[in-house]
Write an enzyme that holds these catalytic residues in place. Structure first.
Site, PDB file in Angstrom:
ATOM      1  N   GLU A   1     -10.019  -2.238   5.299  1.00  0.00           N
ATOM      2  CA  GLU A   1     -10.653  -2.081   6.369  1.00  0.00           C
ATOM      3  C   GLU A   1     -11.985  -2.801   6.554  1.00  0.00           C
ATOM      4  O   GLU A   1     -12.429  -3.331   5.710  1.00  0.00           O
ATOM      5  CB  GLU A   1     -11.276  -0.498   6.668  1.00  0.00           C
ATOM      6  CG  GLU A   1      -9.952   0.560   6.352  1.00  0.00           C
ATOM      7  CD  GLU A   1      -9.016   0.473   7.629  1.00  0.00           C
ATOM      8  OE1 GLU A   1      -9.312  -0.160   8.800  1.00  0.00           O
ATOM      9  OE2 GLU A   1      -8.224   1.597   7.713  1.00  0.00           O
TER      10      GLU A   1
ATOM     11  N   ASN B   1      -8.022  -3.430  14.331  1.00  0.00           N
ATOM     12  CA  ASN B   1      -9.331  -3.788  13.769  1.00  0.00           C
ATOM     13  C   ASN B   1      -9.419  -4.917  12.957  1.00  0.00           C
ATOM     14  O   ASN B   1     -10.521  -5.231  12.223  1.00  0.00           O
ATOM     15  CB  ASN B   1     -10.212  -2.664  13.092  1.00  0.00           C
ATOM     16  CG  ASN B   1      -9.367  -2.034  12.084  1.00  0.00           C
ATOM     17  OD1 ASN B   1      -8.324  -2.644  11.563  1.00  0.00           O
ATOM     18  ND2 ASN B   1      -9.729  -0.924  11.520  1.00  0.00           N
TER      19      ASN B   1
ATOM     20  N   HIS C   1      -7.605  -5.242  10.101  1.00  0.00           N
ATOM     21  CA  HIS C   1      -7.241  -4.756   8.756  1.00  0.00           C
ATOM     22  C   HIS C   1      -6.039  -5.569   8.062  1.00  0.00           C
ATOM     23  O   HIS C   1      -5.108  -5.664   9.053  1.00  0.00           O
ATOM     24  CB  HIS C   1      -7.303  -3.440   8.400  1.00  0.00           C
ATOM     25  CG  HIS C   1      -6.269  -2.548   8.766  1.00  0.00           C
ATOM     26  ND1 HIS C   1      -6.287  -1.137   9.430  1.00  0.00           N
ATOM     27  CD2 HIS C   1      -4.783  -2.682   8.867  1.00  0.00           C
ATOM     28  CE1 HIS C   1      -5.012  -0.740   9.822  1.00  0.00           C
ATOM     29  NE2 HIS C   1      -4.224  -1.732   9.431  1.00  0.00           N
TER      30      HIS C   1
ATOM     31  N   ASP D   1       0.877  -1.166   0.081  1.00  0.00           N
ATOM     32  CA  ASP D   1      -0.114  -0.069   0.069  1.00  0.00           C
ATOM     33  C   ASP D   1       0.921   1.293  -0.039  1.00  0.00           C
ATOM     34  O   ASP D   1       2.235   1.238   0.241  1.00  0.00           O
ATOM     35  CB  ASP D   1      -0.929   0.107   1.368  1.00  0.00           C
ATOM     36  CG  ASP D   1      -0.231  -0.675   2.461  1.00  0.00           C
ATOM     37  OD1 ASP D   1       0.834  -0.538   2.317  1.00  0.00           O
ATOM     38  OD2 ASP D   1      -1.034  -1.046   3.442  1.00  0.00           O
TER      39      ASP D   1
HETATM   40  C1  F6R Z   1       1.327  -1.510   5.977  1.00  0.00           C
HETATM   41  C2  F6R Z   1      -0.009  -2.386   6.324  1.00  0.00           C
HETATM   42  C3  F6R Z   1      -0.892  -2.435   7.514  1.00  0.00           C
HETATM   43  C4  F6R Z   1       0.025  -2.477   8.699  1.00  0.00           C
HETATM   44  C5  F6R Z   1      -1.133  -2.525   9.995  1.00  0.00           C
HETATM   45  C6  F6R Z   1      -0.150  -2.843  11.282  1.00  0.00           C
HETATM   46  O1  F6R Z   1       1.644  -1.743   4.774  1.00  0.00           O
HETATM   47  O2  F6R Z   1      -0.626  -2.743   5.102  1.00  0.00           O
HETATM   48  O3  F6R Z   1      -2.073  -3.258   7.218  1.00  0.00           O
HETATM   49  O4  F6R Z   1       0.336  -3.900   8.630  1.00  0.00           O
HETATM   50  O5  F6R Z   1      -1.651  -1.595  10.083  1.00  0.00           O
HETATM   51  O6  F6R Z   1       0.607  -1.772  11.453  1.00  0.00           O
HETATM   52  P1  F6R Z   1       1.716  -1.666  12.547  1.00  0.00           P
HETATM   53  O7  F6R Z   1       2.880  -2.701  12.116  1.00  0.00           O
HETATM   54  O8  F6R Z   1       2.426  -0.349  12.648  1.00  0.00           O
HETATM   55  O9  F6R Z   1       1.044  -2.024  13.884  1.00  0.00           O
END
Ligand code: F6R
Length: 249
Positions: free
Chosen positions: A143, A136, A138, A67
Site C-alpha cells: 500500500e 491507489n 498498490h 499474496d
Molecule cells: C492480487 C494483487 C493486487 C491486485 C490489485 C488489482 O494478487 O496483488 O495488487 O492486482 O488489487 O486488483 P483487481 O485486479 O481485482 O482490480
C-alpha cells in the site's frame, strides 16, 4: 517500460496469456510469479484454453503467488489458494508441490514471510512476475507508504483496498484486515514484470504511472519505472486519462 495499448480486457488477456505461454514453452522450468483479483481472470482462462488446444505443459514450471489474506482458511472460497485452484491449477499439469502461495495461517507470520523470500531465491528467482495495480497504485498488497526495500511481509489492508475487494466477500466487514504480500524488493528482483490493467476505474492510476518521472513510495507502482524489463498491457478504458506522449506508446 514497454506499453502495449489494446482495445479491451479480452485483448489484454490474450496478449498477456500469450507472453506467459511463450515463456512456458521456451523455458519449461521457468519460475512464474502470479497475481489474483479481477484483472488476471481472463488471462488464466486463455492459458487454460491454450493448454487444452496446444497441450502446453506446466509439468516442470514453478509458480509463486504475490499474496494471500491472513486468517481465512486455505479452502475458503475467497482465499487466493482457492482462486488459483479454480482459475488455473486444476486445469493444467502443474504438480501440487510446484505452486506456492504464502500461508496466511502460519503460526509465525514473520517466519512465513522470511521463508517465502528464501524459497523464491532457492527456486532461482522469478523469471516473469504478473502484476495488477490497485486504484491507489498498490502492487501486490504494498500500500502507499510502503518502503521499497522490504521483502515479503504482513500488511494491514487500507480501507480503499478492503472496499475494492468487498465485491468478492459480499461486504467490507467480511474482508480480512491483514494479508501477506511479497514486498516491493521481492517483486523488483523478478527478471521481468508484466503489468496488466483494464477498466476506467484504473484510469487515474495509469495516468499517474505513465507520467511518472521519479519513484515515490506514496504511489508504489512508480517503482516500476526503475526496473529494466517491464511490459504494461493496458486497455482503452484504463488509458482514457493518459495523455499520449510522443514515442511513449
Ligand atoms: C492480487 C494483487 C493486487 C491486485 C490489485 C488489482 O494478487 O496483488 O495488487 O492486482 O488489487 O486488483 P483487481 O485486479 O481485482 O482490480
Amino acid at each position: 517500460m514497454k506499453i502495449i495499448s489494446v482495445a479491451d480486457k479480452n485483448e489484454m488477456s490474450g496478449r498477456a496469456a500469450s507472453i506467459i505461454s511463450q515463456l512456458v514453452r521456451r523455458k519449461n522450468d521457468a519460475v512464474i510469479g502470479l497475481a489474483t483479483g479481477g484483472t488476471p481472470e481472463g488471462t488464466y482462462s486463455k492459458l487454460v484454453e491454450d493448454r487444452q488446444k496446444n497441450h502446453t505443459s506446466y509439468s516442470k514450471i514453478r509458480t509463486v503467488n504475490l499474496d494471500e489474506y491472513v486468517g481465512i482458511p486455505r479452502d475458503d472460497p475467497n482465499s487466493y489458494h482457492t482462486y488459483m485452484e479454480n482459475h488455473l491449477f486444476k486445469f493444467v499439469d502443474l504438480p501440487a508441490g510446484q505452486h506456492f502461495l504464502p500461508d496466511g495461517n502460519a503460526l509465525s507470520l514473520s517466519e512465513e514471510c522470511r521463508g517465502y523470500d528464501q524459497m523464491i531465491e532457492e527456486l532461482g528467482g522469478v523469471d516473469l512476475q504478473l502484476l495488477g495495480i490497485g486504484r491507489n497504485g498498490h502492487i501486490g498488497f504494498n500500500e502507499p507508504g510502503t518502503p521499497f526495500d522490504i521483502g515479503t511481509h504482513t500488511v494491514e489492508l487500507t480501507d480503499s483496498t478492503r472496499r475494492a475487494n468487498a465485491r468478492f466477500f459480499g461486504s467490507i466487514d467480511a474482508v480480512p484486515s491483514q494479508a501477506i504480500t511479497m514486498g516491493i524488493c521481492t517483486i523488483m528482483k523478478s527478471r521481468s514484470i508484466l503489468l496488466i490493467v483494464s477498466g476506467e476505474n484504473k484510469a487515474e492510476a495509469m495516468s499517474r504511472l505513465l507520467n511518472t518521472e521519479k519513484t515515490d513510495t506514496d504511489f508504489p507502482a512508480s517503482v516500476l519505472i526503475s526496473h529494466p524489463d517491464v511490459t504494461v498491457i493496458a486497455d482503452a478504458e484504463a488509458l482514457a486519462r493518459t495523455k499520449k506522449k510522443a514515442g511513449k506508446f
